[in-house]
Structure formats: structure tokens, C-alpha cells
Design a protein around this motif. Structure first.
Motif, PDB file in Angstrom:
ATOM      1  N   SER A 138       0.823  -1.200   0.000  1.00  0.00           N
ATOM      2  CA  SER A 138       0.000   0.000   0.000  1.00  0.00           C
ATOM      3  C   SER A 138       0.864   1.260   0.000  1.00  0.00           C
ATOM      4  CB  SER A 138      -0.896   0.019   1.249  1.00  0.00           C
ATOM      5  OG  SER A 138      -1.657  -1.156   1.337  1.00  0.00           O
ATOM      6  N   SER A 139       0.323   2.323  -0.557  1.00  0.00           N
ATOM      7  CA  SER A 139       0.938   3.635  -0.449  1.00  0.00           C
ATOM      8  C   SER A 139       0.505   4.237   0.885  1.00  0.00           C
ATOM      9  CB  SER A 139       0.499   4.533  -1.607  1.00  0.00           C
ATOM     10  OG  SER A 139       0.911   5.856  -1.368  1.00  0.00           O
ATOM     11  N   ALA A 148       3.466   0.747   8.407  1.00  0.00           N
ATOM     12  CA  ALA A 148       3.375  -0.536   7.709  1.00  0.00           C
ATOM     13  C   ALA A 148       4.395  -1.483   8.306  1.00  0.00           C
ATOM     14  CB  ALA A 148       3.631  -0.360   6.215  1.00  0.00           C
ATOM     15  N   ILE A 149       4.040  -2.747   8.386  1.00  0.00           N
ATOM     16  CA  ILE A 149       5.006  -3.784   8.751  1.00  0.00           C
ATOM     17  C   ILE A 149       5.296  -4.546   7.473  1.00  0.00           C
ATOM     18  CG2 ILE A 149       5.432  -5.834  10.145  1.00  0.00           C
ATOM     19  CD1 ILE A 149       3.570  -4.624  12.234  1.00  0.00           C
ATOM     20  N   PHE A 279      12.459 -15.702   0.661  1.00  0.00           N
ATOM     21  CA  PHE A 279      11.736 -14.606   1.297  1.00  0.00           C
ATOM     22  C   PHE A 279      12.765 -13.618   1.835  1.00  0.00           C
ATOM     23  CE2 PHE A 279       9.044 -18.356   1.550  1.00  0.00           C
ATOM     24  CZ  PHE A 279       7.814 -17.881   1.114  1.00  0.00           C
ATOM     25  N   ALA A 280      12.340 -12.395   2.045  1.00  0.00           N
ATOM     26  CA  ALA A 280      13.250 -11.366   2.572  1.00  0.00           C
ATOM     27  C   ALA A 280      13.757 -11.770   3.953  1.00  0.00           C
ATOM     28  CB  ALA A 280      12.539 -10.022   2.628  1.00  0.00           C
ATOM     29  N   GLU A 281      14.902 -11.219   4.332  1.00  0.00           N
ATOM     30  CA  GLU A 281      15.547 -11.642   5.578  1.00  0.00           C
ATOM     31  C   GLU A 281      15.497 -10.578   6.668  1.00  0.00           C
ATOM     32  OE1 GLU A 281      19.431 -13.205   4.831  1.00  0.00           O
ATOM     33  OE2 GLU A 281      18.644 -14.887   3.664  1.00  0.00           O
ATOM     34  N   GLN A 282      14.564  -9.632   6.548  1.00  0.00           N
ATOM     35  CA  GLN A 282      14.438  -8.620   7.583  1.00  0.00           C
ATOM     36  C   GLN A 282      12.984  -8.166   7.675  1.00  0.00           C
ATOM     37  OE1 GLN A 282      17.264  -7.474   9.458  1.00  0.00           O
ATOM     38  NE2 GLN A 282      15.645  -6.681  10.780  1.00  0.00           N
ATOM     39  N   LEU A 283      12.539  -7.964   8.894  1.00  0.00           N
ATOM     40  CA  LEU A 283      11.195  -7.451   9.139  1.00  0.00           C
ATOM     41  C   LEU A 283      11.322  -6.011   9.624  1.00  0.00           C
ATOM     42  CD1 LEU A 283       8.263  -8.667   9.158  1.00  0.00           C
ATOM     43  CD2 LEU A 283       8.543  -8.874  11.633  1.00  0.00           C
ATOM     44  N   TYR A 284      10.554  -5.104   9.013  1.00  0.00           N
ATOM     45  CA  TYR A 284      10.636  -3.674   9.343  1.00  0.00           C
ATOM     46  C   TYR A 284       9.274  -3.114   9.705  1.00  0.00           C
ATOM     47  CZ  TYR A 284      15.222  -3.448   6.954  1.00  0.00           C
ATOM     48  OH  TYR A 284      16.515  -3.622   6.561  1.00  0.00           O
ATOM     49  N   ALA A 285       9.286  -2.068  10.532  1.00  0.00           N
ATOM     50  CA  ALA A 285       8.154  -1.150  10.654  1.00  0.00           C
ATOM     51  C   ALA A 285       8.532   0.083   9.850  1.00  0.00           C
ATOM     52  CB  ALA A 285       7.908  -0.788  12.119  1.00  0.00           C
ATOM     53  N   ILE A 286       7.638   0.515   8.963  1.00  0.00           N
ATOM     54  CA  ILE A 286       7.959   1.557   7.984  1.00  0.00           C
ATOM     55  C   ILE A 286       6.933   2.677   8.068  1.00  0.00           C
ATOM     56  CG2 ILE A 286       8.216   2.052   5.507  1.00  0.00           C
ATOM     57  CD1 ILE A 286       9.080  -0.839   5.140  1.00  0.00           C
ATOM     58  N   ARG A 287       7.437   3.905   7.939  1.00  0.00           N
ATOM     59  CA  ARG A 287       6.567   5.086   7.989  1.00  0.00           C
ATOM     60  C   ARG A 287       7.115   6.143   7.043  1.00  0.00           C
ATOM     61  NH1 ARG A 287       3.106   8.188  10.855  1.00  0.00           N
ATOM     62  NH2 ARG A 287       3.649  10.385  11.104  1.00  0.00           N
ATOM     63  N   PRO A 288       6.246   6.851   6.309  1.00  0.00           N
ATOM     64  CA  PRO A 288       6.756   7.958   5.480  1.00  0.00           C
ATOM     65  C   PRO A 288       7.469   8.971   6.349  1.00  0.00           C
ATOM     66  CG  PRO A 288       4.448   7.515   4.987  1.00  0.00           C
ATOM     67  CD  PRO A 288       4.780   6.710   6.201  1.00  0.00           C
ATOM     68  N   TYR A 289       8.527   9.577   5.819  1.00  0.00           N
ATOM     69  CA  TYR A 289       9.277  10.545   6.614  1.00  0.00           C
ATOM     70  C   TYR A 289       8.423  11.751   6.948  1.00  0.00           C
ATOM     71  CZ  TYR A 289      12.453  14.120   8.140  1.00  0.00           C
ATOM     72  OH  TYR A 289      13.052  15.106   8.878  1.00  0.00           O
TER      73      TYR A 289
END
Length: 323
Positions: A138-139, A148-149, A279-289
Motif C-alpha cells: 500500500s501507499s 506498515a510492517i 523470502f526477505a531476511e528482515q522485518l521492518y516497521a515503515i513510515r513515510p518521513y
């Protein structure tokens, strides 16, 4: 300025910036919560003290003169910074509250995230979580998500990314399948097995492996094997459930396999080999700056980092406790 102190004009200047934003006295007065007459009087006072017209009035709208525009251009940013700083201070003083909109992958949310949410919501009773379960990227800005996780190798450069934990791909099967079909000894043996895989863009699905413990001094050895089987699915829960029924060998992210490995319902396959690129090797919490991050977001990210600090070790490559 007839002895008028500049700081006494701060509210006048602020009202002028609001008038420039809103484009009419009526809208500006409504935004400030004052009467239209008070708004007009304050701007008239500012014009009198400045000694030049600041506003051009027409029957339908308000436009700034060159002098008025210069004042607005020079003062808009400081006023915005003051408002932001005050909001941040209030945020620090108050308990985290409000609606927090989070988007996260379906399988990860069902298996790992949702079971951990009760503790957070007990700790912060004034925060309400709205969880969007979707594997679609999602955007965040356009769809109004606060966070976003994401299970990804490369978070977008335009966003702030907090690492939550490392993850791994694991190869698993049920004991009943291995008794029936035999246990692979080398990656090449997978050619002769029923492999439950995630559909990718390429025509022929492949799995790639590296030895978990490379020979000292040897170049990294990678083996890529074409695989096939009776089922492919774009959801790791579906692949895991199929593996549990004995349908074949599945390549899963460790967070999907963890509980079944811990319970002994699935066992590692090729434990001396590490799957690569599944599969990717890292889990992130992401937020627009953004310059200001709501406190509810900050405490939720802190909670997630603590909750997932240990990763999903029971399902790490090379785990042999159930083999």
C-alpha cells in the motif's frame, strides 16, 4: 512603528498567514475561531502599523499585495515550526491516544502480530488500532496509514524504517511425507520430490541454497534446483497447512513455520543448507518521513521491537531439534 513592539504584532502576522492560506476573511475567521469583523480589524491594524497596504480586497476573494506576500513568505515557516513544536510538547506530556492505522502482511499478522497486540492495547488503553491485513504494498501516504510492517530486503528511501528482527526461509515437511517419499540428502534430490512453492514470475520455479557452514577458504557455493509439485500458493499459511497434511516439502518464512516446528508437526529438511532468495531476511516497521511522529506511533514501534527482538529462532536454518 510608533513605538510598537514587534512581539505585540505576532498574532497580527499569524492572522495574515491564515488569511493568505484561506483566501477569504470568512474562511480565515472560521479557521481561527473568531468573527469576521475581528479578522478585518486585526488586518487593518497591521496595515496601519506597516504603513503600506497588505491586502487587496475584491467582491469574491482576497489577494495579498507584494508587501503582504513578503510578510507571509518570511513568517509562514516560523509559525509552522512553532505549531509543530507545541504539538510535539503536548504529545510528550499526554498519554498516547487516538487511532493508529497499520497495514501488515496477512500470514504474518494472523500468526505473529495479532497474538501480541493485547499487551500493547492493555498498556495504552487510549490508543485504538485499525489493522489492515494485506500482502499488497500500500501507499502509506495516499491511503492514510500511520505505519506498515513489511517483510522486505530494501525499505523505500523516502520512508523511515525501524528494523524489528531478522527472518529466514526454512525448508520443512511432515514426518509422514518423509517416511513415504524419503528424506532429501542434497538440494539436487528435490527434483524428485513434491515441492510446495510460492508462485514467482519465472516460468519454472526454482529454489536456491548455500551450505550453512561453507568450507574454509572456499568460494560461496550456490545450488539452484528447479522444483515442481501439486500445489503452489501465494500465502505461507496455505503452504504450511498443505505440508502438515503430508502433501510435500514447503519453503516457508520462519514466522510461518515456527509453531509447527516447535510442536514437532513439521521437521527441517536439508538442515545443513540455507535457502537463499525465497523470502526477505528482515522485518521492518515503515513510515513515510515526517518531522513529527505521533507518540502513539513511537510507543507502538518500541513495543514491536521488544516483542520481536528474539526473532523466530526455533525455525532458524539448521535447527535440528525435531530432525
Amino acid at each position: 512603528m510608533e513605538g510598537q513592539k514587534v512581539h505585540e504584532l505576532w498574532s497580527h502576522l499569524h492572522w495574515l498567514t491564515v488569511l493568505a492560506q484561506q483566501g477569504s476573511y470568512t474562511a480565515a475567521a472560521a479557521r481561527l475561531g473568531v468573527s469576521k469583523a475581528a479578522m478585518s480589524q486585526r488586518i487593518a491594524e497591521l496595515e496601519r502599523l506597516a504603513g503600506v497596504p497588505l491586502v487587496r480586497r475584491t467582491t469574491r476573494s482576497v489577494r495579498l499585495t507584494e508587501a503582504g506576500q513578503r510578510l507571509v513568505d518570511d513568517t509562514r515557516t516560523p509559525f509552522e515550526q512553532i505549531a509543530q513544536s507545541f504539538a510535539e510538547v503536548r504529545d510528550l506530556a499526554a498519554a498516547p491516544r487516538g487511532l493508529l492505522r497499520v497495514t501488515a502482511p496477512v500470514a504474518f499478522s494472523r500468526q505473529q502480530l495479532v497474538p501480541r497486540l493485547a499487551g500493547f492495547l492493555r498498556d495504552y488503553p487510549e490508543v485504538r488500532l485499525e489493522l489492515d491485513l494485506s500482502d499488497r504494498l500500500s501507499s502509506l501516504a495516499t491511503e492514510g496509514f500511520d505505519l506498515a510492517i513489511r517483510h522486505t530486503a530494501a525499505p523505500p528511501d523516502t520512508h523511515v524504517a525501524w528494523p524489528l528482527c531478522a527472518t529466514h526461509s526454512v525448508l520443512v515437511a511432515s514426518r509422514s511425507y518423509l517416511r513415504r517419499a524419503g528424506t532429501p540428502a542434497q538440494p539436487q534430490d528435490l527434483r524428485h520430490h513434491s515441492c510446495l512453492h510460492y508462485p514467482r514470475a519465472q516460468e519454472t520455479p526454482t529454489w536456491t541454497f548455500e551450505p550453512l557452514r561453507p568450507r574454509p577458504g572456499a568460494a560461496t557455493e550456490r545450488i539452484t534446483v528447479p522444483v515442481s509439485g501439486p500445489l503452489s500458493a501465494n500465502n505461507s499459511e496455505a503452504l504450511r497447512e498443505a505440508a502438515l497434511t503430508g502433501l510435500g516439502i514447503a519453503l516457508l518464512p520462519d514466522f510461518s513455520a515456527q509453531a509447527s516446528l516447535r510442536a514437532g508437526k513439521l521437521v527441517p529438511v536439508l538442515p545443513q543448507w540455507k535457502p537463499v532468495g525465497g523470502f526477505a531476511e528482515q522485518l521492518y516497521a515503515i513510515r513515510p518521513y515526517s518531522a513529527h511522529v505521533p507518540r502513539a506511533v513511537t510507543v507502538f514501534v518500541d513495543y514491536l521491537r521488544r516483542a520481536f527482538a528474539g526473532g523466530f529462532a526455533e525455525a532458524a536454518p539448521g535447527a535440528e531439534r525435531n530432525a
